[in-house]
Design an enzyme around this catalytic site. Structure first.
Site, mmCIF file in Angstrom:
data_model
loop_
_atom_site.group_PDB
_atom_site.id
_atom_site.type_symbol
_atom_site.label_atom_id
_atom_site.label_comp_id
_atom_site.label_asym_id
_atom_site.label_seq_id
_atom_site.Cartn_x
_atom_site.Cartn_y
_atom_site.Cartn_z
ATOM 1 N N PHE A 117 0.827 -1.219 0.000
ATOM 2 C CA PHE A 117 0.000 0.000 0.000
ATOM 3 C C PHE A 117 0.857 1.262 0.000
ATOM 4 O O PHE A 117 0.480 2.272 0.558
ATOM 5 C CB PHE A 117 -1.020 -0.018 1.157
ATOM 6 C CG PHE A 117 -2.076 -1.070 0.924
ATOM 7 C CD1 PHE A 117 -3.280 -0.732 0.336
ATOM 8 C CD2 PHE A 117 -1.834 -2.399 1.213
ATOM 9 C CE1 PHE A 117 -4.235 -1.701 0.053
ATOM 10 C CE2 PHE A 117 -2.764 -3.377 0.932
ATOM 11 C CZ PHE A 117 -3.971 -3.026 0.362
ATOM 12 N N CYS A 120 -14.864 -0.473 -1.776
ATOM 13 C CA CYS A 120 -14.645 -0.552 -0.320
ATOM 14 C C CYS A 120 -13.995 0.677 0.294
ATOM 15 O O CYS A 120 -14.564 1.279 1.207
ATOM 16 C CB CYS A 120 -13.824 -1.792 0.005
ATOM 17 S SG CYS A 120 -14.793 -3.297 -0.206
ATOM 18 N N ALA A 125 2.318 4.754 -5.240
ATOM 19 C CA ALA A 125 1.707 6.039 -5.610
ATOM 20 C C ALA A 125 0.982 5.871 -6.941
ATOM 21 O O ALA A 125 1.396 5.096 -7.792
ATOM 22 C CB ALA A 125 2.780 7.106 -5.720
ATOM 23 N N LYS A 173 -9.421 -1.663 -10.323
ATOM 24 C CA LYS A 173 -8.089 -2.264 -10.203
ATOM 25 C C LYS A 173 -8.040 -3.496 -11.100
ATOM 26 O O LYS A 173 -9.091 -3.915 -11.607
ATOM 27 C CB LYS A 173 -7.766 -2.599 -8.747
ATOM 28 C CG LYS A 173 -8.584 -3.717 -8.161
ATOM 29 C CD LYS A 173 -8.011 -4.052 -6.794
ATOM 30 C CE LYS A 173 -8.689 -5.251 -6.204
ATOM 31 N NZ LYS A 173 -8.141 -5.643 -4.933
HETATM 32 P P1 NAD Z 1 -22.389 -6.678 -4.190
HETATM 33 O O1 NAD Z 1 -23.188 -5.469 -4.475
HETATM 34 O O2 NAD Z 1 -21.438 -7.201 -5.205
HETATM 35 O O3 NAD Z 1 -23.369 -7.885 -3.824
HETATM 36 C C1 NAD Z 1 -24.490 -7.773 -3.012
HETATM 37 C C2 NAD Z 1 -25.526 -8.824 -3.447
HETATM 38 O O4 NAD Z 1 -26.607 -8.809 -2.529
HETATM 39 C C3 NAD Z 1 -26.107 -8.562 -4.838
HETATM 40 O O5 NAD Z 1 -25.987 -9.719 -5.615
HETATM 41 C C4 NAD Z 1 -27.565 -8.214 -4.548
HETATM 42 O O6 NAD Z 1 -28.440 -8.615 -5.581
HETATM 43 C C5 NAD Z 1 -27.815 -8.981 -3.260
HETATM 44 N N1 NAD Z 1 -28.926 -8.473 -2.473
HETATM 45 C C6 NAD Z 1 -29.233 -7.191 -2.162
HETATM 46 N N2 NAD Z 1 -30.335 -7.128 -1.414
HETATM 47 C C7 NAD Z 1 -30.759 -8.407 -1.231
HETATM 48 C C8 NAD Z 1 -31.845 -8.988 -0.555
HETATM 49 N N3 NAD Z 1 -32.749 -8.247 0.095
HETATM 50 N N4 NAD Z 1 -31.988 -10.340 -0.585
HETATM 51 C C9 NAD Z 1 -31.084 -11.102 -1.247
HETATM 52 N N5 NAD Z 1 -29.999 -10.590 -1.897
HETATM 53 C C10 NAD Z 1 -29.860 -9.269 -1.899
HETATM 54 O O7 NAD Z 1 -21.646 -6.384 -2.826
HETATM 55 P P2 NAD Z 1 -20.222 -6.947 -2.346
HETATM 56 O O8 NAD Z 1 -19.131 -6.234 -3.025
HETATM 57 O O9 NAD Z 1 -20.252 -8.444 -2.372
HETATM 58 O O10 NAD Z 1 -20.229 -6.446 -0.827
HETATM 59 C C11 NAD Z 1 -21.083 -7.022 0.147
HETATM 60 C C12 NAD Z 1 -20.665 -6.495 1.508
HETATM 61 O O11 NAD Z 1 -19.323 -6.933 1.804
HETATM 62 C C13 NAD Z 1 -20.619 -4.969 1.599
HETATM 63 O O12 NAD Z 1 -21.010 -4.582 2.889
HETATM 64 C C14 NAD Z 1 -19.167 -4.657 1.371
HETATM 65 O O13 NAD Z 1 -18.778 -3.445 1.973
HETATM 66 C C15 NAD Z 1 -18.486 -5.822 2.047
HETATM 67 N N6 NAD Z 1 -17.145 -6.122 1.523
HETATM 68 C C16 NAD Z 1 -16.921 -6.085 0.182
HETATM 69 C C17 NAD Z 1 -15.658 -6.409 -0.309
HETATM 70 C C18 NAD Z 1 -15.359 -6.350 -1.776
HETATM 71 O O14 NAD Z 1 -14.184 -6.398 -2.140
HETATM 72 N N7 NAD Z 1 -16.352 -6.249 -2.655
HETATM 73 C C19 NAD Z 1 -14.632 -6.781 0.580
HETATM 74 C C20 NAD Z 1 -14.908 -6.839 1.929
HETATM 75 C C21 NAD Z 1 -16.178 -6.507 2.398
#
Ligand code: NAD
Length: 430
Positions: free
Chosen positions: A249, A260, A252, A320
């Site tokens: 991390f 996130c 630059a 990325k």
């Molecule tokens: P995303 O938007 O890719 O996926 C969310 C999924 O949830 C979607 O497929 C959506 O259709 C589904 N969904 C929404 N409402 C719903 C409901 N009522 N019933 C059933 N399914 C439903 O999100 P993501 O990137 O996977 O992130 C999910 C969580 O994890 C977030 O809080 C995010 O901050 C956290 N997170 C993400 C990452 C990352 O790299 N993407 C890493 C760590 C933590």
């Protein structure tokens, strides 16, 4: 173990396929019919290396199933993961609408002891909130426990990260619930940090905010390097060689984007405000990050005189490499800036272009990297995909109007670019 994962995005789907691969009986649930349809046919709705193979083998071997029913999935499972999105609301506060909706559905369905796990990134206090929502639906408080199990995977290497995490954080009020998660994750054989709900929730925000701040710090140094004649790559190497700091991390570039860091930094600033603490350090990390791309764009504009009627070729659109995710991608900010000033944009990305097309239909999207530079006045490297590292710069420069290369991720060297006849500009060195 019998496990349900609600939400089949980057986190939910990866968690689901990996837990199935480890021999659990997993049902993945989503409320998006298109995603359900694809998943049932073994097609991942996201681009993430390795997911398709695990999805197909999980379905084939019977360890994985796909459902649109939270009720059925909850009743069939001992552990239910909530892995839905928590995007920033209008003021930057995390929007918990999906988490609330899923918790309510789980509450209606619970008919035996169930461990409900919050894997979504949620503010401190959300575990309690989920508990209250479930209980409000009539579920007896002794029939469930809520656990916080924040996710640290990185898009692009999500499968590897899920199988090889530095640590697994489990926040719980009840010992039984924590033990259930310890058993689930035991085959991964990685350190587990067992704590209370609030601390687990805070660990996630603190981790992402610290990583983002580290990048903002080196980007601030990059600005000073540009002014003083130092080279930020050498500086980062020298700084990162200190074991207390570490090399990660410290790259630059155009700054942090993605689903996130912006969301979680903004979220923690807002959470702090709510508790009456002004997190000035984090606000400044945010400001430095916002200015980083704008500063780069001003350099492009200044070299070209004006962007009006200029053709700008973008290498990369994803936030990325190795992902198709464009949430808060720097490419969007760059496209907007150029279009607003009357410039034209052509773009190439190995996988993410489909998601940008609807947002910016006037951009020309090409299918191969060597098509992007046709009649271009400048080339801008936005995403450091591996295929760009091996590119033939001379060939890329061939059809350009003038050979200007703005390297937003420090992928090339000045010597290499100049050898191919380019005037070269990058972040953090003259
Ligand atoms: P995303 O938007 O890719 O996926 C969310 C999924 O949830 C979607 O497929 C959506 O259709 C589904 N969904 C929404 N409402 C719903 C409901 N009522 N019933 C059933 N399914 C439903 O999100 P993501 O990137 O996977 O992130 C999910 C969580 O994890 C977030 O809080 C995010 O901050 C956290 N997170 C993400 C990452 C990352 O790299 N993407 C890493 C760590 C933590």
């Amino acid at each position: 173990m019998k496990v349900a994962v609600i939400g089949t995005g980057y986190v939910g789907l990866v968690t689901g396929v990996v837990l199935a691969e480890l021999g659990n009986d997993v049902v993945c649930v989503d409320n998006d019919p298109e995603k359900i349809d694809k998943l049932r046919n073994g097609i991942p709705p996201i681009y993430e290396p390795g997911v398709e193979e695990m999805l197909k083998s999980g379905l084939r071997d019977g360890f994985l199933s796909i459902s649109d029913s939270i009720r059925e999935a909850t009743r069939a499972s001992e552990i239910v993961f909530i892995a839905v999105g928590t995007p920033p609301g209008d003021d930057g506060t995390p929007d918990l609408t999906a988490v609330r909706a899923v918790a309510a559905e789980i509450g209606k369905a619970i008919d035996k002891y169930t461990v409900v796990v919050n894997k979504s990134t949620v503010p401190v206090g959300s575990g309690e909130l989920v508990e209250t929502i479930i209980a409000e639906q009539g579920a007896d408080r002794s029939s469930f426990d809520v656990v916080s199990n924040p996710e640290f995977l990185r898009e692009g290497s999500a499968i590897y990260d899920t199988l090889n995490p530095d640590r697994i954080v489990i926040g719980a009020k009840s010992r039984d619930a924590a033990v259930k998660l310890v058993e689930l994750y035991a085959p991964i054989e990685k350190p587990m940090i067992i704590t209370d709900l609030e601390s687990a929730e805070m660990i996630k925000y603190a981790s992402n905010s610290l990583l983002a701040t580290k990048i903002s710090f080196i980007n601030a140094i990059s600005r000073l390097c540009e002014l003083t004649g130092a080279n930020v790559a050498d500086v980062a190497k020298g700084v990162g060689a200190d074991n207390r700091i570490g090399p990660q991390f410290l790259g630059a570039g155009l700054g942090w984007g993605g689903s996130c860091f912006p969301k979680d930094v903004q979220g923690l600033i807002k959470i702090s405000e709510r508790y009456g603490y002004d997190f000035r350090l984090l606000r400044e990390a945010w400001n430095i990050n916002s200015d980083q791309t704008q500063h780069f764009l001003r350099r492009i504009e200044s070299r070209l005189g004006s962007l009006a009627d200029k053709n700008i070729a973008l290498l990369g659109l994803a936030f990325k490499p190795n992902t198709d995710d464009i949430r808060f991608a720097k490419s969007l900010e760059i496209i907007e800036y150029i279009l607003e000033r009357g410039g034209n944009v052509a773009a190439y990305d190995p996988v993410a272009a489909e998601h940008v097309k609807d947002l910016y239909p006037s951009v020309t999207y090409v299918d191969s990297v060597y098509e992007v530079s046709d009649q271009a006045d400048a080339l801008v490297l936005v995403t450091e995909w591996n295929e760009f590292k091996q590119i033939d710069l001379d060939r890329l420069g061939g059809p350009m109007r003038q050979r200007l290369l703005f390297d937003g991720r420090r992928v090339y060297s000045k010597q290499l670019a100049e050898r191919a006849g380019f005037e070269y500009f990058t972040v953090g060195s003259s």
